[in-house]
Write a protein that holds these residues in place. Sequence first.
Motif, PDB file in Angstrom:
ATOM      1  N   SER A 537      17.706  24.296   6.067  1.00  0.00           N
ATOM      2  CA  SER A 537      19.781  24.600   5.192  1.00  0.00           C
ATOM      3  C   SER A 537      19.550  25.591   4.389  1.00  0.00           C
ATOM      4  O   SER A 537      17.616  25.568   3.964  1.00  0.00           O
ATOM      5  CB  SER A 537      19.808  23.483   4.095  1.00  0.00           C
ATOM      6  OG  SER A 537      18.140  23.147   3.090  1.00  0.00           O
ATOM      7  N   ARG A 538      20.150  26.800   4.436  1.00  0.00           N
ATOM      8  CA  ARG A 538      20.106  26.973   3.711  1.00  0.00           C
ATOM      9  C   ARG A 538      21.439  27.657   2.907  1.00  0.00           C
ATOM     10  O   ARG A 538      22.622  27.701   3.419  1.00  0.00           O
ATOM     11  CB  ARG A 538      19.400  28.760   4.492  1.00  0.00           C
ATOM     12  CG  ARG A 538      18.653  28.660   5.614  1.00  0.00           C
ATOM     13  CD  ARG A 538      16.873  29.400   3.966  1.00  0.00           C
ATOM     14  NE  ARG A 538      15.667  29.164   3.956  1.00  0.00           N
ATOM     15  CZ  ARG A 538      15.464  27.741   4.000  1.00  0.00           C
ATOM     16  NH1 ARG A 538      15.651  27.300   4.120  1.00  0.00           N
ATOM     17  NH2 ARG A 538      14.083  27.768   5.070  1.00  0.00           N
ATOM     18  N   PRO A 539      21.490  28.895   1.680  1.00  0.00           N
ATOM     19  CA  PRO A 539      22.674  29.110   1.267  1.00  0.00           C
ATOM     20  C   PRO A 539      23.595  29.955   1.735  1.00  0.00           C
ATOM     21  O   PRO A 539      23.283  31.066   2.362  1.00  0.00           O
ATOM     22  CB  PRO A 539      22.752  29.296  -0.470  1.00  0.00           C
ATOM     23  CG  PRO A 539      21.142  29.969   0.340  1.00  0.00           C
ATOM     24  CD  PRO A 539      20.924  29.382   1.131  1.00  0.00           C
ATOM     25  N   TRP A 540      25.718  29.711   1.840  1.00  0.00           N
ATOM     26  CA  TRP A 540      26.395  31.361   1.960  1.00  0.00           C
ATOM     27  C   TRP A 540      25.968  32.560   1.616  1.00  0.00           C
ATOM     28  O   TRP A 540      25.002  32.252   0.621  1.00  0.00           O
ATOM     29  CB  TRP A 540      27.141  30.965   2.405  1.00  0.00           C
ATOM     30  CG  TRP A 540      28.317  29.953   3.132  1.00  0.00           C
ATOM     31  CD1 TRP A 540      28.683  28.775   3.274  1.00  0.00           C
ATOM     32  CD2 TRP A 540      28.228  30.054   4.646  1.00  0.00           C
ATOM     33  NE1 TRP A 540      28.826  28.272   3.991  1.00  0.00           N
ATOM     34  CE2 TRP A 540      28.736  29.435   5.427  1.00  0.00           C
ATOM     35  CE3 TRP A 540      27.917  30.879   5.393  1.00  0.00           C
ATOM     36  CZ2 TRP A 540      28.937  29.331   6.762  1.00  0.00           C
ATOM     37  CZ3 TRP A 540      28.127  30.800   7.299  1.00  0.00           C
ATOM     38  CH2 TRP A 540      29.095  30.612   7.087  1.00  0.00           C
ATOM     39  N   ASN A 541      25.932  33.588   1.771  1.00  0.00           N
ATOM     40  CA  ASN A 541      25.889  34.587   0.604  1.00  0.00           C
ATOM     41  C   ASN A 541      27.133  34.402  -0.086  1.00  0.00           C
ATOM     42  O   ASN A 541      27.229  33.615  -0.463  1.00  0.00           O
ATOM     43  CB  ASN A 541      26.587  35.868   1.229  1.00  0.00           C
ATOM     44  CG  ASN A 541      27.630  35.675   2.206  1.00  0.00           C
ATOM     45  OD1 ASN A 541      27.461  35.672   3.302  1.00  0.00           O
ATOM     46  ND2 ASN A 541      29.048  36.019   1.332  1.00  0.00           N
ATOM     47  N   VAL A 542      26.460  35.489  -1.351  1.00  0.00           N
ATOM     48  CA  VAL A 542      27.517  34.792  -2.539  1.00  0.00           C
ATOM     49  C   VAL A 542      28.844  35.010  -2.808  1.00  0.00           C
ATOM     50  O   VAL A 542      29.178  35.584  -2.084  1.00  0.00           O
ATOM     51  CB  VAL A 542      26.650  35.715  -3.967  1.00  0.00           C
ATOM     52  CG1 VAL A 542      27.389  35.919  -4.875  1.00  0.00           C
ATOM     53  CG2 VAL A 542      25.157  35.696  -3.898  1.00  0.00           C
ATOM     54  N   LYS A 543      29.742  34.059  -3.420  1.00  0.00           N
ATOM     55  CA  LYS A 543      30.903  34.585  -2.971  1.00  0.00           C
ATOM     56  C   LYS A 543      31.586  35.856  -3.815  1.00  0.00           C
ATOM     57  O   LYS A 543      30.891  36.139  -4.674  1.00  0.00           O
ATOM     58  CB  LYS A 543      31.884  33.719  -4.074  1.00  0.00           C
ATOM     59  CG  LYS A 543      31.619  32.088  -2.747  1.00  0.00           C
ATOM     60  CD  LYS A 543      32.622  31.572  -3.582  1.00  0.00           C
ATOM     61  CE  LYS A 543      33.090  29.788  -3.016  1.00  0.00           C
ATOM     62  NZ  LYS A 543      33.366  29.150  -3.484  1.00  0.00           N
ATOM     63  N   PRO A 544      32.185  36.269  -3.196  1.00  0.00           N
ATOM     64  CA  PRO A 544      32.928  37.833  -3.880  1.00  0.00           C
ATOM     65  C   PRO A 544      33.271  37.836  -5.801  1.00  0.00           C
ATOM     66  O   PRO A 544      32.413  38.412  -6.088  1.00  0.00           O
ATOM     67  CB  PRO A 544      33.901  37.705  -3.309  1.00  0.00           C
ATOM     68  CG  PRO A 544      33.900  36.959  -1.686  1.00  0.00           C
ATOM     69  CD  PRO A 544      32.930  35.708  -2.226  1.00  0.00           C
ATOM     70  N   SER A 545      33.867  36.300  -5.671  1.00  0.00           N
ATOM     71  CA  SER A 545      33.803  35.826  -7.186  1.00  0.00           C
ATOM     72  C   SER A 545      32.150  35.531  -8.231  1.00  0.00           C
ATOM     73  O   SER A 545      32.604  35.630  -9.423  1.00  0.00           O
ATOM     74  CB  SER A 545      35.465  35.274  -7.212  1.00  0.00           C
ATOM     75  OG  SER A 545      34.423  34.263  -7.295  1.00  0.00           O
ATOM     76  N   HIS A 546      31.118  35.453  -7.839  1.00  0.00           N
ATOM     77  CA  HIS A 546      30.131  35.753  -8.260  1.00  0.00           C
ATOM     78  C   HIS A 546      29.169  36.478  -7.858  1.00  0.00           C
ATOM     79  O   HIS A 546      29.302  37.136  -7.140  1.00  0.00           O
ATOM     80  CB  HIS A 546      29.773  34.140  -7.727  1.00  0.00           C
ATOM     81  CG  HIS A 546      30.903  33.129  -8.107  1.00  0.00           C
ATOM     82  ND1 HIS A 546      31.885  32.836  -7.238  1.00  0.00           N
ATOM     83  CD2 HIS A 546      31.247  31.994  -9.162  1.00  0.00           C
ATOM     84  CE1 HIS A 546      31.936  31.324  -7.921  1.00  0.00           C
ATOM     85  NE2 HIS A 546      31.923  31.290  -9.280  1.00  0.00           N
ATOM     86  N   SER A 547      28.110  36.079  -9.176  1.00  0.00           N
ATOM     87  CA  SER A 547      27.075  37.119  -9.148  1.00  0.00           C
ATOM     88  C   SER A 547      25.643  36.386  -9.221  1.00  0.00           C
ATOM     89  O   SER A 547      25.876  35.001 -10.284  1.00  0.00           O
ATOM     90  CB  SER A 547      27.156  38.258 -10.065  1.00  0.00           C
ATOM     91  OG  SER A 547      27.372  37.982 -11.141  1.00  0.00           O
ATOM     92  N   VAL A 548      24.759  36.334  -8.775  1.00  0.00           N
ATOM     93  CA  VAL A 548      23.849  35.521  -8.455  1.00  0.00           C
ATOM     94  C   VAL A 548      22.788  36.502  -9.253  1.00  0.00           C
ATOM     95  O   VAL A 548      22.055  37.209  -8.308  1.00  0.00           O
ATOM     96  CB  VAL A 548      23.120  34.295  -7.263  1.00  0.00           C
ATOM     97  CG1 VAL A 548      22.341  33.938  -7.607  1.00  0.00           C
ATOM     98  CG2 VAL A 548      25.079  33.596  -7.265  1.00  0.00           C
ATOM     99  N   PRO A 549      21.305  35.938  -9.904  1.00  0.00           N
ATOM    100  CA  PRO A 549      20.143  36.992 -10.022  1.00  0.00           C
ATOM    101  C   PRO A 549      19.476  36.486  -9.078  1.00  0.00           C
ATOM    102  O   PRO A 549      19.405  35.007  -7.986  1.00  0.00           O
ATOM    103  CB  PRO A 549      19.227  35.895 -11.223  1.00  0.00           C
ATOM    104  CG  PRO A 549      20.490  34.900 -11.467  1.00  0.00           C
ATOM    105  CD  PRO A 549      21.182  34.441 -11.002  1.00  0.00           C
ATOM    106  N   ILE A 567      22.471  33.421   4.362  1.00  0.00           N
ATOM    107  CA  ILE A 567      23.471  33.344   5.911  1.00  0.00           C
ATOM    108  C   ILE A 567      25.237  33.766   5.740  1.00  0.00           C
ATOM    109  O   ILE A 567      25.622  34.008   5.333  1.00  0.00           O
ATOM    110  CB  ILE A 567      23.972  32.008   6.328  1.00  0.00           C
ATOM    111  CG1 ILE A 567      22.578  30.980   6.263  1.00  0.00           C
ATOM    112  CG2 ILE A 567      24.394  31.649   7.319  1.00  0.00           C
ATOM    113  CD1 ILE A 567      21.022  31.481   7.158  1.00  0.00           C
ATOM    114  N   GLY A 568      25.215  34.654   5.806  1.00  0.00           N
ATOM    115  CA  GLY A 568      26.121  35.922   6.079  1.00  0.00           C
ATOM    116  C   GLY A 568      27.167  35.298   6.736  1.00  0.00           C
ATOM    117  O   GLY A 568      27.481  34.626   8.118  1.00  0.00           O
TER     118      GLY A 568
END
Length: 685
Positions: A537-549, A567-568
Amino acid sequence: MLLQLSAAELGQLIVARPGSAYLPLTERLIHEHVQVKGRAAEQGDIASWDNSIPVVVRALLDCGLDEVEVQVEVDLPHTNSAVDLVLCGRRPGTETDSYLAVELKQVRHATVDPRCPIAVDLGFGDGKNKLHPVRQIQRYCEYMVRYLPHLREGDDRLMGVALLHNARDADVEALFELPESDHGFLYTLDDLERFRRALTSRFTAASGKQAAHALEHARRDPLRKVTDVARQRSVKGGGLTLLDEQYVAFDRITRHLEKAAPATAFDVGLFQDADTAPGPAPEPGPKRVYILRGGPGSGKSAVALELQRSLGLKGREAVLASGSHAYTETLRNIMLGTARQGQASSKRAAANKLYRYFNSFTDTPPDSIDVLICDEAHRLRRSSTHRWMPKELRDDDRPQATELIRAARVPIFLLDDHQSIRPDEVGTADYLKALAEEIGCSVEVTDLEGTFRAGGSKRYQGWVQQLLGLRTSDPVAWRPDGRMTLTVADSPEQMERFIRERALEGATARITAGFCWPWSDPEEGRLVDDVRIEDWSRPWNVKPSHSVPDAPRSDYWSTDARGIGQIGCVYTAQTFEYDWNGVIIGPDLLFRDGTFRVDRAASRDPGFRGEVDDSVVDRCVRNAYHVLLTRGVIGTVVYATDRRTHNELRRLIPGAIGMQHYDGAQPRLTAEGPQLPPDYRRRHR
């Protein structure tokens, strides 16, 4: 390259044999073409080999240059373009490596388009203008020097000529009006003695094998990606080297602008601040709309940036618009990065004015923009209406394309007919042409047929379209062409390890996937591993409306090195490219009964909710995978979650990932030849 032999060796192959339709040389090249390129040679190539190459070989032999090496059909790095001949030898006086690039033309008559001095009719009878032969070889030489450092070791190591050996000067007189240079001289049947003098000035009688070997095995600089062009275009030589139909279209547009109106005082460019000024009067007659259509990697975005760069240097207002948030914000960020201390605010304002979105022209006065370059025009929407738009500006019936055409004196659209990925995206060349002509504009459509991605493999581009059912022909097995590496991963874990190893070697590398998993908001400042395949399992890229360290914003996923950890999706990958491309085909695309079928129920794309016709969803899903599969510059690795689909990919794609040892080091994953997948490596009893 199809073949390399000395002039003496070639001389033995240009002696006709009784009863044979072609020269021995031509027959050999026909065979080599099938072996190297995987397809039969076109009749025009065969005629050139049979009629044109002997002229050059005889000239070399007449000059006593028997040992000069002749390379036939020499590929330009990273593209599908090739130079007809490259002669390799030693330079008189210095004994350094010396090269002569030769573009062969069999034409007998040629006329120049009165609207564009580098667009010529060479009498082929197809009604299409070609790039001027001199300008063609000049651009080829410039491109070779840019990407082959060996040619930059001496100031005059490479020379270029266009040889029209069937034409008399009087019959191609207009061609001589284009200035010649060391990278582009024009010779005709009347100039063969002058051509021989050029040969003796470039080469001694010594063997050219060393020079040929040096060129063939010389280091090749990496392909300049879109973001590289954007960052470097203010410096000398920082622009793109346009080739063939790219250069014709570029020159036609810039010359039209020069005739339409004088330059404005709107001096805007990547490193200049925008300063408004009144524009010139529009050109009388109908507005002219330019449409440049090309497949993935055809250089559409690079051409757009080069147009903007060139026009900006001439003081022309050139706004670049797009429907891609990631693309627009990346360009704005690059420009903002050039700001000196205290200039950030003004530079940001200039960037926002220079790079805009398609839906930002609803209230723009007619013809108030000098040139509007609409890149990624396949992402044009039916209308610009959105939920945050003021009521007085809403107009669901007004096409978004109409707003763009109305806003600019010269509108330019760059698009790919197979890259619209949302239900309301309508940008195709036919749609834009019909719309523009309906409102009284004249339209010019140019097809950009080259490719600067996938190692310059036109075969790969066509193969992907066949695989996805975007062409009428059925999927076929991939036949390696030495340009593009295509492999199948046995698991997502193996794909990820392979992609990360390429990144550790200094390559750019990413993994993308079809939109078949949920896309969660971050939890406690961390991304959620939404993309799950069995135990991986892996995360999607960050949503446009969010920011993550420790993770890039969605706009920069393709260009920030930290993007390799997510994952893009297609919305962050479109427009961009990277050296190595991993693609996970989800359960929304299943291979059944010899073809791919779209399973709408497996898609998590919110754009497909509601009353969206199945045929629209089918188009969008296929186009999305078309985008994902064509991001790679060097190679692509694929994996399908559906077992039957994955086995079909194994059948169609011979490449696999295997373990290799290098000089006793720890084994590493490499792309190599066909091998059995893990399930079948053991012999079952």
